[in-house]
Design a protein around this motif. Structure first.
Motif, PDB file in Angstrom:
ATOM      1  N   HIS A  32       0.838  -1.202   0.000  1.00 61.32           N
ATOM      2  CA  HIS A  32       0.000   0.000   0.000  1.00 61.32           C
ATOM      3  C   HIS A  32       0.871   1.250   0.000  1.00 61.32           C
ATOM      4  N   CYS A  34      -1.156   4.752  -0.113  1.00 61.14           N
ATOM      5  CA  CYS A  34      -1.966   5.850   0.431  1.00 61.14           C
ATOM      6  C   CYS A  34      -2.584   5.511   1.780  1.00 61.14           C
ATOM      7  N   TRP A  35      -2.729   4.219   2.092  1.00 64.80           N
ATOM      8  CA  TRP A  35      -3.343   3.871   3.368  1.00 64.80           C
ATOM      9  C   TRP A  35      -2.353   4.077   4.505  1.00 64.80           C
ATOM     10  N   ALA A  43      -7.903   5.654  -0.749  1.00 68.31           N
ATOM     11  CA  ALA A  43      -8.001   4.619  -1.797  1.00 68.31           C
ATOM     12  C   ALA A  43      -7.655   5.159  -3.171  1.00 68.31           C
ATOM     13  N   CYS A  45      -4.219   5.074  -4.527  1.00 65.97           N
ATOM     14  CA  CYS A  45      -3.000   4.576  -5.180  1.00 65.97           C
ATOM     15  C   CYS A  45      -3.225   3.242  -5.889  1.00 65.97           C
ATOM     16  N   ARG A  46      -4.184   2.478  -5.463  1.00 62.14           N
ATOM     17  CA  ARG A  46      -4.576   1.179  -6.030  1.00 62.14           C
ATOM     18  C   ARG A  46      -3.516   0.091  -5.862  1.00 62.14           C
ATOM     19  N   CYS A  48      -3.110  -1.620  -3.237  1.00 60.81           N
ATOM     20  CA  CYS A  48      -3.576  -2.647  -2.302  1.00 60.81           C
ATOM     21  C   CYS A  48      -4.654  -3.545  -2.908  1.00 60.81           C
ATOM     22  N   CYS A  87      -7.834  -1.478   1.260  1.00 60.70           N
ATOM     23  CA  CYS A  87      -7.886  -0.411   2.264  1.00 60.70           C
ATOM     24  C   CYS A  87      -9.296   0.139   2.425  1.00 60.70           C
TER      25      CYS A  87
HETATM   26  S1  FES Z   1      -3.586   1.664  -0.150  1.00 61.12           S
HETATM   27 FE1  FES Z   1      -3.874   3.047  -1.765  1.00 61.12          FE
HETATM   28  S2  FES Z   1      -5.687   2.319  -2.680  1.00 61.12           S
HETATM   29 FE2  FES Z   1      -5.489   1.087  -0.956  1.00 61.12          FE
END
Ligand code: FES
Ligand code: SF4
Ligand code: SF4
Length: 536
Positions: A32, A34-35, A43, A45-46, A48, A87
Motif C-alpha cells: 500500500h 496511500c493507506w 483509496a 494509489c490502487r 492494495c 484499504c
Molecule cells: S492503499 Fe492506496 S488504494 Fe489502498
C-alpha cells in the motif's frame, strides 16, 4: 471473533475493519501507499488491490478487458475478476481474499508500480528516502519490469521549500495525499492540498501560508516516498548505516514513544521518529520532540569539574567528600530533576535521605511552556511524575521553594541532579550563596554553572531509564549511543559518592536498582512497538 481468509490464512477482525487493517494487525503487509492506519481512507494509489473470491456457486464481480494474444498480435475480448482495494473494503465473515496468491493481483501490482514510476525521476542515488522507500521496495517485490516508456518524463517543481522544516519534490510525489490528510486530520491545520489531475497532479501549500505548525516533520514521516524530506535530516546520513533504539521522547510530559536513530560507527544520533503506542502517542510526534534528538550531543557536560575547572572523577569525588562529608545531619538539601530518569532520581534520593541525612527535597526542571491539544504538553519535562514519586514520603518543594530557603539562610549545602531550572537567571543569584553545590548533570545549565563540583551524567540517549508521563504511565527507554567523555548514569554517581564517603550504598547493576525501585514506581505503560521498523 469473526474471521476471514487471506491467502488461505484465517485472519480475525473487528466490526468495521477493512481488509488491510485486519491484515496489518495480524502482521501481514498488503502492499500500500496511500493507506495509513492513523488516517482516513483515500483509496487513490490502487496498490492494495486484492481479489475477493465469490462464495461457492456464485459469480463474483468480473471486468471486461482486451487481452493481447502474442501469437496473433491481436486483442481479444476477455474478462477477469474485478479487484478491490483492501484499504476500503470491509471484512466480512467467511470472506475469501486472495492477495499474494492471485496472479491477477500480481499483474495489477506490477501495472500500478509501472504507472506510478512512469514519470518518476531516477534519482534514488541522491534521494534521502533511499533505503526506506516504498517505491524501491515494491519495485523489487512486485515490479521488476523493463521500462517501456522512452519519452521525456513530465517535469514538475523540485526542491520547493514548504516552510522552515520541509522540502517538496513534485516529481517524486505519487499524490497519495497522506500528507494532506495528516495536516487536516491530526495536526488540525489543513495547509496542504492537491492541485491538477493525472500526471500533472502535485501537492501545494495554501496561498499565503507555510507548512509551519507543530507537526510539520510528521508529513515527511508519513510520505511513503522521497517527495517530502526534512531539512534537518536530508543529506546527513544513509539510513542503512543507522541503528535504532526504542526511546521515550524528552521534549515534554506526554512521553511519546520514539526511535532514536544513530550511526553506530560514530556514535552519533541523527533523528527521532515516532514509535507506535496507541496508549500514548499513537503514530505521531511533534516537531519539538522529533528535533530533540539533538540534545543527545548539544551542550553536554562530559567531564568532572571542581570550582569551574576540569578535574578527574577522583579529584571531583575527593572534593565531594571534603564538602559533604562534614555537613551536619539535616544540613544538606537534595534537588531532584524532572529531566532525569526515575532510576537517577531514585538512587540519589535514597543516598541523600538514608545516608546523608537530607531532610528537604525539591524538584527542578524546565519551566512550563505552550502546549496544544494534539500531543504537546505544557510541562516540558519527561519525568516530573517520576521525580516526585521518588522524592520520599513528603511532597517535595518546588525550585522556588529552594531559592526561598537559601535566601532565608537556612540552607548551605545542596546535592542536585540535572542542570535545568524553571526560573530566570536573576533568581540564581541565590545559588551563589551556597557553601556547597554538588551537581550531577548531563547538560550545561544554571545548576552546573553555579556548582562547586560537577559530575558528568549520561543523557537519555546514553543510558537506559524509566520516565513517567503526565498520565502516570512509566515507560522504559533504551540506551543508544555510548556515553560521551567520562559521563555515566547519575545512579552510578550516587554509588560513587557513597563510596567516597564510605557509605554502604550503591547498585552494581541496573536490574538490581530497578528491583529496589519497583515498589515506588507508577504503573507501567502498555508497550509500544517491539521492533525498530519503517512507518506503516
Ligand atoms: S492503499 Fe492506496 S488504494 Fe489502498
Ligand atoms: S508528498 Fe508524499 S505524502 Fe504527500 S501526496 Fe506526495 S507522495 Fe503522498
Ligand atoms: S508531544 Fe512531547 S513527548 Fe511527544 S514528541 Fe512532542 S515533545 Fe516529545
Amino acid at each position: 471473533m469473526p474471521s476471514f481468509k487471506l491467502d488461505g490464512r484465517e485472519i480475525p477482525f473487528e466490526k468495521g475493519d477493512t481488509i488491510i487493517r485486519a491484515a496489518h494487525r495480524a502482521g501481514i503487509d498488503v502492499p500500500h501507499y496511500c493507506w495509513h492506519p492513523g488516517l482516513s481512507v483515500a483509496a487513490n494509489c490502487r496498490m492494495c488491490l486484492v481479489e475477493i473470491a465469490p462464495p461457492p456457486g456464485q459469480r463474483g464481480l468480473r471486468l471486461d478487458i482486451l487481452r493481447l494474444d502474442p501469437a496473433t498480435n491481436t486483442y481479444a475480448v476477455a474478462n477477469k475478476p474485478k479487484l478491490q482495494p483492501a484499504c476500503q473494503v470491509e471484512c466480512g465473515e467467511g470472506m475469501n481474499v486472495l492477495s499474494d496468491s492471485s496472479e491477477h493481483v500480481a499483474e495489477a501490482r506490477k501495472a500500478v508500480q509501472e504507472l506510478l514510476l512512469l514519470n518518476h525521476p531516477v534519482d534514488c542515488p541522491i534521494c534521502d528516502q533511499a533505503g526506506e522507500c516504498r517505491l524501491q521496495d515494491y519495485w523489487l517485490e512486485h515490479g521488476r519490469y523493463k521500462k517501456r516508456m522512452n519519452d521525456e518524463i513530465v517535469h514538475k517543481p523540485k526542491a520547493v521549500s514548504f516552510g522552515p522544516t520541509i522540502v517538496y519534490d513534485a516529481e517524486r510525489c505519487i499524490v497519495c495525499t497522506r500528507c494532506v490528510r495528516f495536516v487536516e486530520e491530526v495536526a488540525k491545520d489543513p495547509v496542504l492540498d492537491k492541485r491538477e489531475r493525472g500526471n500533472l497532479g502535485e501537492i501545494m501549500v495554501a496561498p499565503g501560508r507555510q507548512l509551519d505548525n507543530n507537526y510539520t516533520l510528521m508529513t515527511e514521516h508519513v510520505c511513503p516516498v522521497g517527495a517530502l524530506t526534512a531539512k534537518d535530516f536530508r543529506f546527513k546520513a544513509r539510513v542503512w548505516f543507522l541503528r535504532s533504539a526504542r526511546t521515550v521522547c524528552q521534549g515534554c510530559a506526554t512521553g511519546c514513544n520514539a526511535y532514536l536513530d544513530y550511526d553506530p560507527r560514530t556514535m552519533t544520533a541523527y533523528r527521532h521518529r515516532p514509535r507506535e503506542n496507541m496508549a500514548v502517542n499513537q503514530y505521531w510526534m511533534c516537531d519539538v520532540g522529533m528535533l530533540s534528538y539533538r540534545r543527545a550531543h548539544e551542550a553536554r557536560v562530559t567531564h568532572a569539574r571542581v570550582d569551574g575547572k576540569l578535574a578527574t572523577a577522583g579529584e571531583a569525588l575527593d572534593e565531594v567528600k571534603r564538602r559533604l562529608g562534614g555537613s551536619p545531619a539535616g544540613g544538606v538539601a537534595l534537588v531532584l530533576s524532572a529531566q532525569h530518569s526515575s532510576e537517577d532520581n531514585y538512587a540519589l534520593s535514597r543516598l541523600a535521605r538514608e545516608h546523608l541525612g537530607v531532610g528537604r527535597v525539591f524538584v527542578s526542571g524546565l519551566p512550563e511552556g505552550p502546549g496544544d491539544d494534539v500531543l504537546y504538553h505544557p510541562d516540558k519535562n519527561p519525568n516530573t511524575a517520576g521525580a516526585k514519586a521518588h522524592a520520599g514520603p513528603d511532597a517535595p518543594g518546588s525550585f522556588a521553594d529552594l531559592l526561598a530557603a537559601i535566601d532565608a539562610g537556612g540552607l548551605k549545602h545542596v546535592l542536585a541532579l540535572g542542570a535545568e531550572v524553571p526560573v530566570d537567571d536573576a533568581a540564581l543569584a541565590s545559588l551563589r550563596k551556597l557553601s556547597t553545590l554538588v551537581t550531577v548533570a548531563a547538560h550545561e545549565g544554571p545548576l552546573v554553572a553555579a556548582a562547586h563540583v560537577v559530575l558528568p551524567a549520561t543523557t537519555w540517549a546514553e543510558a537506559a531509564g524509566t520516565y513517567v508521563n503526565a498520565k502516570g504511565l512509566a515507560q522504559k527507554s533504551e540506551a543508544a549511543v555510548r556515553p560521551r567523555g567520562e559521563s555515566r548514569p547519575a545512579w552510578e554517581w550516587a554509588g560513587q559518592i557513597a563510596k567516597a564517603l564510605s557509605l554502604p550504598f550503591g547498585f552494581a547493576k541496573l536490574g538490581e536498582l530497578r528491583r529496589a525501585m519497583a515498589p515506588a514506581e507508577p504503573a507501567a505503560a502498555p508497550a509500544g512497538a517491539a521492533q525498530p521498523g519503517a512507518a506503516p
